[in-house]
Design a protein around this motif. Structure first.
Motif, PDB file in Angstrom:
ATOM      1  N   ASP A  68       0.771  -1.169   0.020  1.00 49.50           N
ATOM      2  CA  ASP A  68       0.075  -0.088  -0.080  1.00 49.50           C
ATOM      3  C   ASP A  68       0.716   1.219  -0.126  1.00 49.50           C
ATOM      4  O   ASP A  68       0.210   2.509  -0.122  1.00 49.50           O
ATOM      5  CB  ASP A  68      -1.027   0.121   1.370  1.00 49.50           C
ATOM      6  CG  ASP A  68      -1.737  -1.045   1.228  1.00 49.50           C
ATOM      7  OD1 ASP A  68      -2.312  -1.581   0.172  1.00 49.50           O
ATOM      8  OD2 ASP A  68      -2.342  -1.542   2.411  1.00 49.50           O
ATOM      9  N   SER A  69       2.092   1.245   0.135  1.00 45.96           N
ATOM     10  CA  SER A  69       3.070   2.251   0.106  1.00 45.96           C
ATOM     11  C   SER A  69       4.444   2.005  -0.334  1.00 45.96           C
ATOM     12  O   SER A  69       4.596   1.159  -0.710  1.00 45.96           O
ATOM     13  CB  SER A  69       3.294   2.749   1.590  1.00 45.96           C
ATOM     14  OG  SER A  69       3.946   1.758   2.355  1.00 45.96           O
ATOM     15  N   PHE A  70       5.240   2.903  -0.410  1.00 43.67           N
ATOM     16  CA  PHE A  70       6.476   2.888  -1.130  1.00 43.67           C
ATOM     17  C   PHE A  70       7.441   3.784  -0.264  1.00 43.67           C
ATOM     18  O   PHE A  70       6.896   4.667   0.106  1.00 43.67           O
ATOM     19  CB  PHE A  70       6.553   3.081  -2.735  1.00 43.67           C
ATOM     20  CG  PHE A  70       6.509   4.663  -2.988  1.00 43.67           C
ATOM     21  CD1 PHE A  70       7.596   5.250  -3.207  1.00 43.67           C
ATOM     22  CD2 PHE A  70       5.194   5.377  -2.885  1.00 43.67           C
ATOM     23  CE1 PHE A  70       7.467   6.746  -3.650  1.00 43.67           C
ATOM     24  CE2 PHE A  70       5.206   6.668  -3.194  1.00 43.67           C
ATOM     25  CZ  PHE A  70       6.471   7.171  -3.479  1.00 43.67           C
ATOM     26  N   ASP A  71       8.755   3.351  -0.613  1.00 44.67           N
ATOM     27  CA  ASP A  71       9.834   3.788   0.242  1.00 44.67           C
ATOM     28  C   ASP A  71      10.912   4.282  -0.904  1.00 44.67           C
ATOM     29  O   ASP A  71      11.353   3.500  -1.433  1.00 44.67           O
ATOM     30  CB  ASP A  71      10.479   3.180   1.192  1.00 44.67           C
ATOM     31  CG  ASP A  71       9.511   2.870   2.559  1.00 44.67           C
ATOM     32  OD1 ASP A  71       8.594   3.689   2.720  1.00 44.67           O
ATOM     33  OD2 ASP A  71       9.639   1.987   3.182  1.00 44.67           O
ATOM     34  N   ILE A  72      11.261   5.596  -0.792  1.00 46.73           N
ATOM     35  CA  ILE A  72      12.490   5.917  -1.689  1.00 46.73           C
ATOM     36  C   ILE A  72      13.689   5.648  -0.982  1.00 46.73           C
ATOM     37  O   ILE A  72      13.950   5.930   0.087  1.00 46.73           O
ATOM     38  CB  ILE A  72      12.279   7.460  -2.049  1.00 46.73           C
ATOM     39  CG1 ILE A  72      10.959   7.619  -2.900  1.00 46.73           C
ATOM     40  CG2 ILE A  72      13.683   7.975  -2.910  1.00 46.73           C
ATOM     41  CD1 ILE A  72      10.693   9.096  -3.320  1.00 46.73           C
ATOM     42  N   ILE A  73      14.325   4.691  -1.646  1.00 43.85           N
ATOM     43  CA  ILE A  73      15.694   4.469  -0.943  1.00 43.85           C
ATOM     44  C   ILE A  73      16.797   5.256  -1.496  1.00 43.85           C
ATOM     45  O   ILE A  73      17.782   5.587  -0.760  1.00 43.85           O
ATOM     46  CB  ILE A  73      16.169   2.851  -1.480  1.00 43.85           C
ATOM     47  CG1 ILE A  73      15.016   1.983  -0.843  1.00 43.85           C
ATOM     48  CG2 ILE A  73      17.409   2.444  -0.940  1.00 43.85           C
ATOM     49  CD1 ILE A  73      15.073   0.646  -1.342  1.00 43.85           C
ATOM     50  N   ASP A  74      16.921   5.625  -2.873  1.00 47.58           N
ATOM     51  CA  ASP A  74      17.697   6.525  -3.548  1.00 47.58           C
ATOM     52  C   ASP A  74      17.641   7.151  -4.683  1.00 47.58           C
ATOM     53  O   ASP A  74      16.556   6.470  -5.346  1.00 47.58           O
ATOM     54  CB  ASP A  74      19.185   5.637  -3.727  1.00 47.58           C
ATOM     55  CG  ASP A  74      20.525   6.320  -3.926  1.00 47.58           C
ATOM     56  OD1 ASP A  74      20.503   7.443  -3.922  1.00 47.58           O
ATOM     57  OD2 ASP A  74      21.365   5.770  -4.253  1.00 47.58           O
ATOM     58  N   ILE A  75      18.090   8.227  -5.162  1.00 54.26           N
ATOM     59  CA  ILE A  75      17.775   9.015  -6.147  1.00 54.26           C
ATOM     60  C   ILE A  75      19.448   9.495  -6.997  1.00 54.26           C
ATOM     61  O   ILE A  75      20.130   9.968  -6.082  1.00 54.26           O
ATOM     62  CB  ILE A  75      16.987  10.105  -6.057  1.00 54.26           C
ATOM     63  CG1 ILE A  75      15.717   9.888  -5.530  1.00 54.26           C
ATOM     64  CG2 ILE A  75      16.848  11.056  -7.505  1.00 54.26           C
ATOM     65  CD1 ILE A  75      14.809  11.303  -5.241  1.00 54.26           C
ATOM     66  N   GLY A  76      19.328   8.871  -8.078  1.00 53.44           N
ATOM     67  CA  GLY A  76      20.749   9.262  -8.444  1.00 53.44           C
ATOM     68  C   GLY A  76      20.908   8.742 -10.210  1.00 53.44           C
ATOM     69  O   GLY A  76      20.093   7.906 -10.566  1.00 53.44           O
ATOM     70  N   ASN A  77      21.999   8.712 -10.450  1.00 48.91           N
ATOM     71  CA  ASN A  77      22.486   8.095 -11.918  1.00 48.91           C
ATOM     72  C   ASN A  77      23.300   6.936 -11.967  1.00 48.91           C
ATOM     73  O   ASN A  77      23.583   6.489 -12.735  1.00 48.91           O
ATOM     74  CB  ASN A  77      23.193   9.238 -12.681  1.00 48.91           C
ATOM     75  CG  ASN A  77      24.474   9.702 -12.219  1.00 48.91           C
ATOM     76  OD1 ASN A  77      24.723   9.306 -11.023  1.00 48.91           O
ATOM     77  ND2 ASN A  77      24.964  10.595 -12.857  1.00 48.91           N
ATOM     78  N   HIS A  78      23.640   6.483 -10.635  1.00 49.67           N
ATOM     79  CA  HIS A  78      24.366   5.221 -10.462  1.00 49.67           C
ATOM     80  C   HIS A  78      23.542   3.989 -10.160  1.00 49.67           C
ATOM     81  O   HIS A  78      24.074   2.949  -9.772  1.00 49.67           O
ATOM     82  CB  HIS A  78      25.206   5.375  -9.465  1.00 49.67           C
ATOM     83  CG  HIS A  78      24.590   5.799  -8.005  1.00 49.67           C
ATOM     84  ND1 HIS A  78      24.086   6.895  -7.731  1.00 49.67           N
ATOM     85  CD2 HIS A  78      24.631   4.922  -7.005  1.00 49.67           C
ATOM     86  CE1 HIS A  78      23.578   6.836  -6.580  1.00 49.67           C
ATOM     87  NE2 HIS A  78      23.729   5.682  -6.184  1.00 49.67           N
ATOM     88  N   ILE A  79      22.202   4.024 -10.126  1.00 51.11           N
ATOM     89  CA  ILE A  79      21.334   2.952  -9.733  1.00 51.11           C
ATOM     90  C   ILE A  79      21.064   1.888 -10.932  1.00 51.11           C
ATOM     91  O   ILE A  79      20.846   2.258 -12.024  1.00 51.11           O
ATOM     92  CB  ILE A  79      19.791   3.531  -9.469  1.00 51.11           C
ATOM     93  CG1 ILE A  79      20.200   4.495  -8.169  1.00 51.11           C
ATOM     94  CG2 ILE A  79      19.166   2.494  -8.965  1.00 51.11           C
ATOM     95  CD1 ILE A  79      18.916   5.402  -7.720  1.00 51.11           C
ATOM     96  N   GLY A  80      21.290   0.617 -10.602  1.00 47.98           N
ATOM     97  CA  GLY A  80      20.698  -0.325 -11.613  1.00 47.98           C
ATOM     98  C   GLY A  80      21.970  -0.987 -11.962  1.00 47.98           C
ATOM     99  O   GLY A  80      22.467  -1.931 -11.332  1.00 47.98           O
ATOM    100  N   HIS A  81      22.385  -1.089 -13.155  1.00 46.23           N
ATOM    101  CA  HIS A  81      23.264  -1.865 -13.869  1.00 46.23           C
ATOM    102  C   HIS A  81      24.720  -1.547 -13.297  1.00 46.23           C
ATOM    103  O   HIS A  81      25.489  -0.815 -13.281  1.00 46.23           O
ATOM    104  CB  HIS A  81      23.486  -1.719 -15.342  1.00 46.23           C
ATOM    105  CG  HIS A  81      22.056  -1.474 -16.017  1.00 46.23           C
ATOM    106  ND1 HIS A  81      21.304  -2.744 -15.983  1.00 46.23           N
ATOM    107  CD2 HIS A  81      21.489  -0.359 -16.498  1.00 46.23           C
ATOM    108  CE1 HIS A  81      20.388  -2.692 -16.781  1.00 46.23           C
ATOM    109  NE2 HIS A  81      20.197  -1.166 -16.906  1.00 46.23           N
TER     110      HIS A  81
END
Length: 68
Positions: free
Chosen positions: A55-68
């Motif tokens: 029912d909700s979400f938490d933001i863990i990080d914002i940036g250009n290094h996420i993912g691969h």
């Protein structure tokens, strides 16, 4: 784009609302960050890493290094 993302996932459909426009939101599940973790591309470089808690979400990080 972040405000639009936040409005969608905070809305009545939650994270599922992102699937209404798959051409805009490039959702990627990232199990290496834990159960329910995903990232979404805001623009060419920036991504939001978040965890869907039902029912909700938490933001863990914002940036250009996420993912691969």
């Amino acid at each position: 784009n972040f405000e639009e993302f936040a409005n969608i996932v905070s809305g009545k459909d939650g994270v599922k609302g992102l699937y209404n426009n798959p051409g805009k939101w490039h959702l990627e599940k990232l199990p290496q960050y834990g159960s329910g973790a995903s990232s979404i591309r805001l623009d060419q470089g920036m991504r939001v890493l978040f965890k869907n808690n039902g029912d909700s979400f938490d933001i863990i990080d914002i940036g250009n290094h996420i993912g691969h």
